[in-house]
Structures are given as structure tokens and as C-alpha cells.
Design an enzyme around this catalytic site. Structure first.
Site, PDB file in Angstrom:
ATOM      1  N   GLU A 498       7.563  -3.671 -18.793  1.00  0.00           N
ATOM      2  CA  GLU A 498       7.651  -4.917 -19.588  1.00  0.00           C
ATOM      3  C   GLU A 498       8.378  -4.706 -20.914  1.00  0.00           C
ATOM      4  O   GLU A 498       7.916  -5.126 -21.966  1.00  0.00           O
ATOM      5  CB  GLU A 498       6.263  -5.542 -19.784  1.00  0.00           C
ATOM      6  CG  GLU A 498       5.664  -5.986 -18.456  1.00  0.00           C
ATOM      7  CD  GLU A 498       4.583  -7.053 -18.570  1.00  0.00           C
ATOM      8  OE1 GLU A 498       4.346  -7.551 -19.667  1.00  0.00           O
ATOM      9  OE2 GLU A 498       4.000  -7.379 -17.526  1.00  0.00           O
TER      10      GLU A 498
HETATM   11  C1  LIG Z   1       5.312   1.997 -12.796  1.00  0.00           C
HETATM   12  C2  LIG Z   1       6.365   0.977 -13.032  1.00  0.00           C
HETATM   13  C3  LIG Z   1       6.159  -0.357 -12.696  1.00  0.00           C
HETATM   14  C4  LIG Z   1       7.186  -1.299 -12.849  1.00  0.00           C
HETATM   15  N1  LIG Z   1       7.025  -2.571 -12.369  1.00  0.00           N
HETATM   16  C5  LIG Z   1       8.118  -3.398 -12.317  1.00  0.00           C
HETATM   17  C6  LIG Z   1       8.051  -4.647 -11.636  1.00  0.00           C
HETATM   18  O1  LIG Z   1       7.014  -5.037 -11.101  1.00  0.00           O
HETATM   19  N2  LIG Z   1       9.176  -5.407 -11.571  1.00  0.00           N
HETATM   20  C7  LIG Z   1      10.354  -5.019 -12.148  1.00  0.00           C
HETATM   21  O2  LIG Z   1      11.331  -5.729 -12.046  1.00  0.00           O
HETATM   22  N3  LIG Z   1      10.444  -3.845 -12.812  1.00  0.00           N
HETATM   23  C8  LIG Z   1       9.360  -3.026 -12.904  1.00  0.00           C
HETATM   24  N4  LIG Z   1       9.449  -1.815 -13.551  1.00  0.00           N
HETATM   25  C9  LIG Z   1      10.694  -1.450 -14.201  1.00  0.00           C
HETATM   26  C10 LIG Z   1      10.610  -1.346 -15.711  1.00  0.00           C
HETATM   27  O3  LIG Z   1      10.652  -2.599 -16.295  1.00  0.00           O
HETATM   28  C11 LIG Z   1      11.761  -0.427 -16.140  1.00  0.00           C
HETATM   29  O4  LIG Z   1      11.358   0.863 -15.792  1.00  0.00           O
HETATM   30  C12 LIG Z   1      12.094  -0.523 -17.571  1.00  0.00           C
HETATM   31  O5  LIG Z   1      12.735  -1.727 -17.814  1.00  0.00           O
HETATM   32  C13 LIG Z   1      12.980   0.632 -18.061  1.00  0.00           C
HETATM   33  O6  LIG Z   1      14.057   0.866 -17.216  1.00  0.00           O
HETATM   34  P1  LIG Z   1      14.359   2.359 -16.693  1.00  0.00           P
HETATM   35  O7  LIG Z   1      13.089   2.945 -16.237  1.00  0.00           O
HETATM   36  O8  LIG Z   1      15.479   2.271 -15.761  1.00  0.00           O
HETATM   37  O9  LIG Z   1      14.788   3.151 -18.005  1.00  0.00           O
HETATM   38  P2  LIG Z   1      16.227   3.175 -18.694  1.00  0.00           P
HETATM   39  O10 LIG Z   1      16.754   1.791 -18.759  1.00  0.00           O
HETATM   40  O11 LIG Z   1      17.054   4.212 -18.062  1.00  0.00           O
HETATM   41  O12 LIG Z   1      15.835   3.619 -20.172  1.00  0.00           O
HETATM   42  C14 LIG Z   1      15.514   4.962 -20.514  1.00  0.00           C
HETATM   43  C15 LIG Z   1      15.142   5.023 -21.992  1.00  0.00           C
HETATM   44  O13 LIG Z   1      16.207   4.542 -22.793  1.00  0.00           O
HETATM   45  C16 LIG Z   1      15.712   3.589 -23.723  1.00  0.00           C
HETATM   46  N5  LIG Z   1      16.794   2.632 -23.997  1.00  0.00           N
HETATM   47  C17 LIG Z   1      17.509   1.911 -23.135  1.00  0.00           C
HETATM   48  N6  LIG Z   1      18.395   1.145 -23.800  1.00  0.00           N
HETATM   49  C18 LIG Z   1      18.216   1.387 -25.114  1.00  0.00           C
HETATM   50  C19 LIG Z   1      18.820   0.925 -26.323  1.00  0.00           C
HETATM   51  N7  LIG Z   1      19.793   0.035 -26.320  1.00  0.00           N
HETATM   52  N8  LIG Z   1      18.392   1.418 -27.475  1.00  0.00           N
HETATM   53  C20 LIG Z   1      17.401   2.337 -27.518  1.00  0.00           C
HETATM   54  N9  LIG Z   1      16.799   2.807 -26.425  1.00  0.00           N
HETATM   55  C21 LIG Z   1      17.201   2.344 -25.244  1.00  0.00           C
HETATM   56  C22 LIG Z   1      14.531   2.964 -23.026  1.00  0.00           C
HETATM   57  O14 LIG Z   1      13.622   2.431 -23.995  1.00  0.00           O
HETATM   58  C23 LIG Z   1      13.936   4.163 -22.313  1.00  0.00           C
HETATM   59  O15 LIG Z   1      13.126   4.873 -23.207  1.00  0.00           O
HETATM   60  C24 LIG Z   1       8.417  -0.891 -13.434  1.00  0.00           C
HETATM   61  C25 LIG Z   1       8.592   0.426 -13.837  1.00  0.00           C
HETATM   62  C26 LIG Z   1       7.601   1.362 -13.622  1.00  0.00           C
HETATM   63  C27 LIG Z   1       7.863   2.775 -14.021  1.00  0.00           C
END
Ligand SMILES: Cc1cc2nc3c(=O)[nH]c(=O)nc-3n(C[C@H](O)[C@H](O)[C@H](O)COP(=O)(O)OP(=O)(O)OC[C@H]3O[C@@H](n4cnc5c(N)ncnc54)[C@H](O)[C@@H]3O)c2cc1C
Length: 837
Positions: A498
């Protein structure tokens, strides 16, 4: 000398009028009266009158001001106005501002905060909490769920579905519970204290998902079909946005749909061919209906002349051919149902779009609007619940567990993390409660929900680490008797979902807050974007001069309160909490002033200066958490026994806010501006300190002994003293030990020995035989020993119980036997070699 005094008097009048935010007309009038008085009694040259008149007259004649000042500024502003993408604009426009705008104003209206009604549950919500929620907590065996099944047991799934746990947000007319945000939060807090997997499973359908989207945007047919089925648990929903290529940058999803004609259920219909590859989707492996976000395209112009329609949300039954679900991810040993979903050219009719064809392309707006509510409830509540349980669990544990013949909780080193958990438990409960109050008042406070999501999950993670450090091996060894290990594992999940925290802190909180909460910036941007030049100038002029007065006021407020630390400024109470309201007046003025300077100096590039933005956001966030704490204290009847928690929470968060200011100044991209700002905002340096050791001691002491203040900290948590609830049983052990300790001490005194507080059962037998104690006293010692051992002991397992792949167990055991047999032989061989040598 007389001239200097006269000038100083004028500056003081100018400053006071600015500080009090006088209107332009009132300001001008009062200033000229002061100028006349100073000229009469003191020594003011004609030049000052001329300068004042040259500035004041054009400012007060609207046509002159607009034509010669506002117009050129508007033209310049239009050239440097930061560009915003469609998704950014939609995110900015979604939701409302509330108490956050006051905190941003430099002059919070404390009456407004305290006039927010005290949150209360209805009789029905209370009955649900004490009935089905208590029962669900009893049914959830977290170790069985996490380790043995990697799922909730079928009877618990059934219980949750049939009792309406997945339908807390669904309206009663569809068969849902239609609970208040407060009730949803209280339910989730209690569930999370029992099982993180269960709380996540319940949290998701009640947060951003098909239920929420359908209620807001669904067509009548969609609502009438799906909502009763979701309420009854006949459908399990999930929502799929994230894909391997688009996580944080969710607006960049490559998943797509092509509008086309096709055959569906034997008929030719207008529909869309959907192709997606999503991951991390909670409940996807068991979902019956998949909420799906894709980018919709209409290359044949079947819907109109727009080819790229944009992000669109649809509801896809998972039994449609081509929809792939079922595989699971394994989120940090907390196996709630989560997994990928894939579809390749799956054809569905257009009326599968949530809200029907007319909502095609409105997906992003729908998501950000709904997210602004759910984000403020599910994860903050689960975090608050987990920390409340940790406060009681660690309090009782440190009172019971002894080393060096001393309870852990009496050691200064332990008091520090223990106090952190206690103070945070109070603050986090308060923040959840204030946020749900806003939602229940009909607000969609997008900045507040982002900041509580980020800060409560962050604080929960820090408390989870503290709990692990305090409990040592007891926290590390997983098993039915471990109450802290799974919370520690769960923390990063809450941090990531989220809106991942780093992104939320660096981009969202202040990025949206500065524009939305600032009283004039959005008005200026909107005015500058108008095509009607006359209206644009009028609106811009009014916003611009409001803005200038606002900035001047915040400069004077920041400077004077920087010297006084806010003393003398408005506070609704005159007791020991007054200092905090006054410090917050000061920090709020600092935030407003620094924001104006940062926006003025950095302009559109402030968006890219993430660390400046993050720290400014921290000031806003800590002010919100602090004000929530003061509100809770008032709502709960200003309980004097709770003051250590209140002091701890306020001192910790206000110190953090001031530290953020210090860091903004230290790292300000323009060094000269940074140094000048320091003189204005922190004229006598930083003023606030972290909670003292003495305060830590007071908080830690409350946690270790039953009392009303301690119980209030964990109101409505699952603390029933029954098998399967280690924290509940620890509560009983704590009481039993408190009763047994004086008996034990008396025996030791009579024997003239200082024994360690162990083997209480044996001590009881010997003392009873020696007639030192009664049979009842012996029994009390034995009961206490039982609870003590249950508290300090950890689980152990047969090797085969830990292997996930049971088919490998025999092989593994054989390998170990072979190695054991090989070991003595190796020794013999060495000996033989030596003999040969
Ligand atoms: C257990 C679990 C349940 C989930 N449930 C759902 C669901 O039901 N439906 C759904 O659609 N998604 C779901 N998600 C997805 C979740 O919303 C994403 O994991 C999240 O948006 C982060 O994306 P990512 O994991 O690809 O990390 P990335 O996008 O690769 O980010 C990696 C890091 O970089 C940081 N970052 C990225 N951009 C920036 C920026 N511009 N400035 C500073 N920092 C930045 C992020 O904060 C993070 O720390 C779930 C994820 C998990 C792990």
C-alpha cells in the site's frame, strides 16, 4: 538613538500585525496609526512615510495591484509552473484535507482538534468485537497456520466468511456489516494481536479491493450481483495492480486491454482482450473474482476517437478460461494467500469494467481515491495492534524473566527499548483513532492516511526489533509459545505494501501535503492554469497576496517562537500538556515558513530533492502523531496515570520533528539560504530533547505491573488467559508471580539466604514441610512456578516436524546417521596414521 527606538517600535508593530495575520486593509490602517504615533512621540523621517505610502497605496488599490504586480508575477509563474503528469494530477485531486491543513497553517486551531467527537463503537460493533472477533482469535493457532498448513484452517476460513469479516465495509442493504472505520480498525487491531496471517487475510477485502471499488463506482447490476455475494463470503476478492515491471511506479503497468468485438457465452459482444502478468497479489491464489488494472486501448475507435483510454479497472471471474491463478508466493514465512496471476488475450465483455464502459480510463482516479481511505485503516491498525500486544507481552516477560537475580525489566538497558514500545503503543493507538475519526466524519484525508501508513508501520517495525532484542532467544525460537517472532517477520510486509515506505516518505507525504495542505499554493496553481485571463488574474491576485501575508506571518511566528520555544502561544489547557501545544505552534510555523522558502527557492525541483521533501514531511507527520496523542489523552478523561506515556510520545515525536528541521537546514541545497534560514527558524539553536532516562523508567515500570494505565494501553486486545494465547497466559503468570514473590522473599529472609527466583515448587515443598508457609501459600508458589516456566521456556521439535518437504525427512535422518557413524572411524583413521608415523 531616538530614531533607532522609533524604527524598532515600527518593526515590532509590523511583526505583531504579521504574527496575528491581520488582513491587508487592517494591517495598512494599524500600521499608519502606529507610524503617526511614533512620529508624534519619537523621531521618524519623512523618507519612512514616503516609503510606506509608496508600498501601501498600490497594494490597497486592487486595479493597480493586479495590473502592475500580480500580472507580471502570474506570467512568470506560468513559465516556471511545475509540470504534472495525469496520474500526479489525479492523485493530487483525490481525497480531502483535514487536520493536516491546520498543522500546515503555522497556527493550528486546537479547538477544532478537540471538537472532533470522541470515537465510540456502536452496541452492534461492540458485540461483534467481543463475540466473533474473540472467537476468531481463539480459533487462530498462529504456529499451525504459519508453519504446518501455510494457510488458515478451513473452519477458520468458513467462520470468517460466514460471520461477515470480509464484509465490514459492505453496506447493510447488501448483507454486509457496514462498520465504522473505528470498528474496522478495532477489529483488525485485535486480530493482529492474535495472528498476522488472519489479520492480513481480513484486511485486504476490507481495504482497497473489489468491494470498495464496486460500492463507489460499480453499476447497479454489478453492485446487486457482487456485493451480496461478497458479503456472504460466496466470492473471495483480490485486486491486481502490481506487475513485475511496475511496483512503486504503478501507473506504468505494461498490462493492457484492446477494445474489440468477440464471442462471449455464445454471443458476439463488444469487449476487450486482456493481457496481464501480475505478482504479489494478496488472496489471488484463492480468489473467485479478480479486480484487474490494465491500460485500455481502442485502436479501431469502437468507443470513440481516443485510442489510449488509460488505466481501467475490471472485475474478472477467475473461472473464465485463460485466467491463471493458484500459484503462491511465500511472504517471509507468513503464508497468507498471495501469488501471481497471468492472462493472455482473455476476452471479456465491456460491462466487466467496474462502473461500466463510461468508467473506462478512470481506473487511476478510482484507485487513488479508494486508497486514501483503506490505507489509513488496515496497515496502521494492524501495526497499532501488534505494538499494543508487544507492550503488554514484553512488560510481563521482563517482569517475569530474571538474570543476575534481577527481573530484566529492572535493568536500565532494557528500560530503554521497553519504554519505546510502551510510548509507541500509546501514540499508535491514538493515531489510529484520530485517523478513523476523520474517515468516519466523511473525510478522505489522503495526506494523513499516507503518513499514518508510513509512520505506524515504521514504528511497528522498530518496536518489533526492540521486542526481539528484549526477549533474546525466547523471541528467536519460533513455535506456539513465541509471541514476537512472527511480528518481526511481518513488519517488512506492512512496510512494503500500500505504498512502499521509502517512496511514501520521500515523494508522497510532503509532495501531496505541500500542495494540498498549503492554504494558497493549490489556489495559485489552479488560477495559473485557467484559460480565462481575467478570472486567472483575480484568483491569482487573491491567492498571491494571501500567500505573502501568510509567509510574513510565519516568518515572525517562527522567529519569535524560536526564541521562546512557543511559550506564551495558544494552548487549550494550562496543565503539563500546555508546553506541547506551544512547541507544536512553533514547529507548525517553522514548517509553513520553511515550505514557502523551499518552494520559492527550489521551485519544481523540490519534487526531485527527495530528502528535503522527506524531512519536511517528517515535521508534518510528527505534528500529526503528537496532536493525536494529545487528543487521545483528552478523549480518555485526562488520566493522570497515563501521563508518562503522553510525555514519552510527545517528547519523542516533537524531538524528531525538530531534528528534521535541523537536517533540512543542514542539507539545504543552497548553503547560503540554509544558513540564513537557521538564523530565522532556530535563532537560539535546537530546543527539544528525547525522553529522559527517568521518563523511560516510568514508562517501563508501568508495563511491568497490572494497573489501569497498563490495561488502557491494550484496550480491546485479545488477552484472554487461555491455551494458545501466550500473551494472555503471560498476564496470568505475571499476576501469580506478583502474589508469590512476597512469600518467597519471606522464606529467604527467614533462611538468611538470597536465593534465585527459580524452583519455586521445590522451595514451596521444603518450606511447607518446615511449617514456614501454609498449604495455600505453597500452592501459590507452585502456580507461579508453572507460569514462570511456561513464560521462559521455548518450543522444541522432532527434526521431521521442521522439514517442509516430508519426503526428504528419511533421507536427511539417514545422512545424519551416516555422518555420525563416519565420525569415530575418522578418529580411528587419524590415530592409525599417527601410529604409522
Ligand atoms: C506481501 C505483499 C502483498 C502485496 N499485495 C498486493 C496486492 O494485493 N495487490 C497489488 O496490486 N499489489 C500488491 N503488492 C505489491 C506492493 O504494492 C508493491 O510491492 C509495492 O508497490 C512496491 O513495489 P516493488 O515491491 O516492486 O518495489 P520497487 O518498486 O522495486 O521499490 C523498491 C524500493 O524502492 C523504493 N522506491 C521506488 N521508487 C522510489 C522513489 N521515487 N523514491 C524513493 N524510493 C523509491 C521503494 O519505496 C522500495 O523501497 C503486495 C506486495 C507484497 C510484498
Amino acid at each position: 538613538m531616538a530614531t533607532t527606538i522609533s524604527l524598532l517600535a515600527l518593526v515590532a508593530v509590523f511583526g505583531t500585525l504579521s504574527y496575528q495575520r491581520a488582513s491587508l486593509a487592517a494591517f495598512t490602517g494599524a500600521f499608519f496609526v502606529a507610524l503617526a504615533a511614533v512620529s508624534y512621540f519619537g523621531d521618524i523621517s519623512l523618507a519612512i512615510w514616503i516609503i510606506a505610502a509608496v508600498i501601501a497605496i498600490p497594494l490597497n488599490i486592487t486595479s493597480v495591484r493586479q495590473g502592475y504586480l500580480s500580472k507580471p508575477i502570474l506570467n512568470g509563474f506560468r513559465k516556471i509552473m511545475p509540470e504534472m503528469s495525469q496520474t500526479e494530477t489525479e492523485a493530487l485531486e483525490a481525497g480531502t484535507t483535514w487536520w493536516d491543513a491546520d498543522l500546515f497553517s503555522g497556527k493550528p486551531n486546537w479547538e477544532k482538534l478537540h471538537n472532533v467527537p470522541t470515537p465510540t463503537l456502536t452496541a452492534e460493533e461492540r458485540a461483534f468485537l467481543d463475540g466473533p472477533v474473540e472467537e476468531a482469535c481463539r480459533m487462530a493457532d498462529e504456529f499451525e497456520i504459519t508453519h504446518k498448513r501455510a494457510d488458515l484452517p478451513p473452519e477458520l476460513w468458513e467462520f470468517l466468511k460466514t460471520k461477515g469479516f470480509f464484509a465490514m465495509i459492505i453496506k447493510k442493504k447488501y448483507g454486509g456489516l457496514e462498520f465504522s472505520a473505528l470498528a474496522q480498525s478495532t477489529v483488525l487491531q485485535k486480530l493482529s494481536g492474535s495472528s498476522a496471517v488472519m489479520a492480513s487475510t481480513v484486511g485486504v477485502p476490507n481495504s482497497l479491493g473489489p468491494g470498495e471499488l464496486l460500492q463507489h463506482y460499480g453499476t447497479k447490476e454489478q453492485q446487486d450481483y457482487y456485493l451480496p455475494r461478497l458479503a456472504a463470503g460466496d466470492e473471495i476478492p483480490c485486486f491486481a495492480l502490481t506487475s513485475p515491471e511496475a511496483g512503486s511506479d504503478a501507473g506504468a503497468i505494461p498490462d493492457f486491454g484492446i477494445v474489440c468485438k468477440g464471442e462471449f457465452e455464445g454471443k458476439e459482444v463488444l469487449g476487450m482482450k486482456l493481457t496481464w502478468n501480475k505478482r504479489y497479489i494478496t488472496l489471488a491464489p484463492v480468489a473467485t473474482v479478480l479486480g484487474l488494472a490494465v491500460k485500455l486501448r481502442d485502436p479501431e475507435g469502437l468507443l470513440g476517437d481516443k485510442e489510449d483510454i488509460g488505466i481501467t479497472c475490471a472485475l474478472i471471474p477467475t473461472d473464465i478460461p485463460g485466467v491463471q491463478t493458484g500459484r503462491r508466493h511465500f511472504p517471509l514465512n507468513l503464508p497468507f494467500q498471495n501469488g501471481p496471476t497471468i492472462g493472455n488475450e482473455v476476452f471479456v465483455p465491456l460491462d466487466y469494467i467496474i462502473g461500466g464502459q463510461e468508467m473506462a480510463g478512470q481506473g487511476w482516479r478510482m484507485l487513488v481515491e479508494c486508497l486514501s481511505v483503506g490505507r489509513g485503516i488496515t496497515l496502521p491498525s494492524c501495526s497499532a495492534g501488534a505494538v499494543k500486544m508487544a507492550a503488554l507481552g514484553m512488560g510481563s516477560y521482563t517482569a517475569i524473566r530474571r538474570q543476575f537475580k534481577t527481573p530484566l525489566g529492572k535493568m536500565e538497558g532494557i528500560e530503554e527499548p521497553l519504554a519505546r514500545i510502551g510510548g509507541n503503543a500509546y501514540l499508535m493507538g491514538a493515531a489510529s483513532s484520530l485517523t478513523t475519526s476523520a474517515i468516519d466524519l466523511g473525510e478522505k484525508p489522503s495526506v494523513i492516511t499516507a503518513l499514518v501508513k508510513m509512520h505506524l508501520t515504521d514504528r511497528a517495525q522498530k518496536c518489533a526489533i526492540d521486542a526481539m532484542d528484549i526477549s533474546g532467544g525466547k523471541g528467536i525460537c519460533l513455535g506456539p509459545n513465541n509471541a514476537s517472532g512472527r511480528g518481526y517477520q511481518a513488519a517488512p510486509v506492512a512496510i512494503t505494501v500500500e505504498g512502499a515506505n521509502i517512496l511514501t516518505r520521500n515523494l508522497i507525504i510532503y509532495g501531496q501535503g505541500a500542495i494540498r495542505c498549503h492554504p494558497f499554493v493549490l489556489a495559485e496553481l489552479n488560477a495559473a492554469a485557467l484559460n480565462d485571463d481575467r478570472k486567472a488574474l483575480q484568483d491569482f491576485d487573491s491567492a498571491l497576496f494571501g500567500h505573502i501575508g501568510f509567509a510574513m506571518s510565519n516568518f515572525f511566528r517562527s522567529f519569535t517562537m524560536g526564541i521562546t520555544n512557543g511559550k506564551g502561544s495558544a494552548a487549550p489547557f494550562k496543565d503539563e500538556t500546555a508546553q506541547y501545544y506551544q512547541q507544536m505552534n512553533r514547529l507548525s510555523a517553522n514548517l509553513a515558513f520553511l515550505s514557502d522558502v523551499a518552494m520559492g527557492v527550489l521551485g519544481g525541483s523540490l519534487k526531485r530533492k527527495e530528502r528535503v521533501s522527506a524531512r519536511l514531511g517528517d515535521i508534518l507527520s510528527q505534528l500529526y502523531l503528537s496532536s493525536a496523542t494529545l487528543k487521545r489523552f483528552e478523549d480518555e478523561g485526562r488520566q493522570q496515570d497515563d501521563l508518562p506515556f503522553v510525555h514519552w510520545a510527545l517528547q519523542d515525536s516533537l524531538y524528531t520533528a525538530e531534528h528534521a528541521i535541523d537536517e533540512v537546514l543542514r542539507n539545504f541545497p543552497n548553503r547560503f539560504v540554509g544558513i540564513a534560514l537557521r538564523a530565522m527558524v532556530l535563532p537560539v539553536g535546537t530546543r527539544l530533547v528525547r525522553p529522559t532516562d527517568k521518563l523511560d523508567h516510568k514508562v517501563a515500570t508501568i508495563l511491568q505491573k497490572p494497573s489501569a494505565a497498563r490495561s488502557r494501553l491494550a484496550t480491546d486486545m485479545y488477552l484472554t488467559e487461555e491455551e494458545g494465547n501466550p500473551v494472555g497466559l503471560q498476564e496470568k503468570a505475571l499476576r501469580d508471580i506478583i502474589v508469590a514473590e512476597p512469600i518467597f522473599t519471606r522464606i529467604c529472609k527467614e533462611d538468611g539466604v538470597r536465593r534465585p527466583f527459580i524452583y519455586l515448587d521445590r522451595v514451596a515443598d521444603v518450606a511447607l514441610a518446615a511449617k514456614q508457609i501454609t498449604a495455600e501459600e505453597a500452592e501459590l508458589l507452585k502456580v507461579a512456578e508453572e507460569g514462570r516456566l511456561r513464560t521462559i521456556n521455548v518450543d522444541d521439535f522432532a527434526p521431521e516436524d521442521l522439514a517442509a518437504d516430508k519426503s526428504l525427512v528419511n533421507q536427511l535422518n539417514q545422512d545424519w546417521r551416516d555422518r555420525a557413524n563416519a565420525a569415530p572411524k575418522a578418529k580411528k583413521q587419524v590415530k592409525a596414521k599417527k601410529e604409522v608415523a
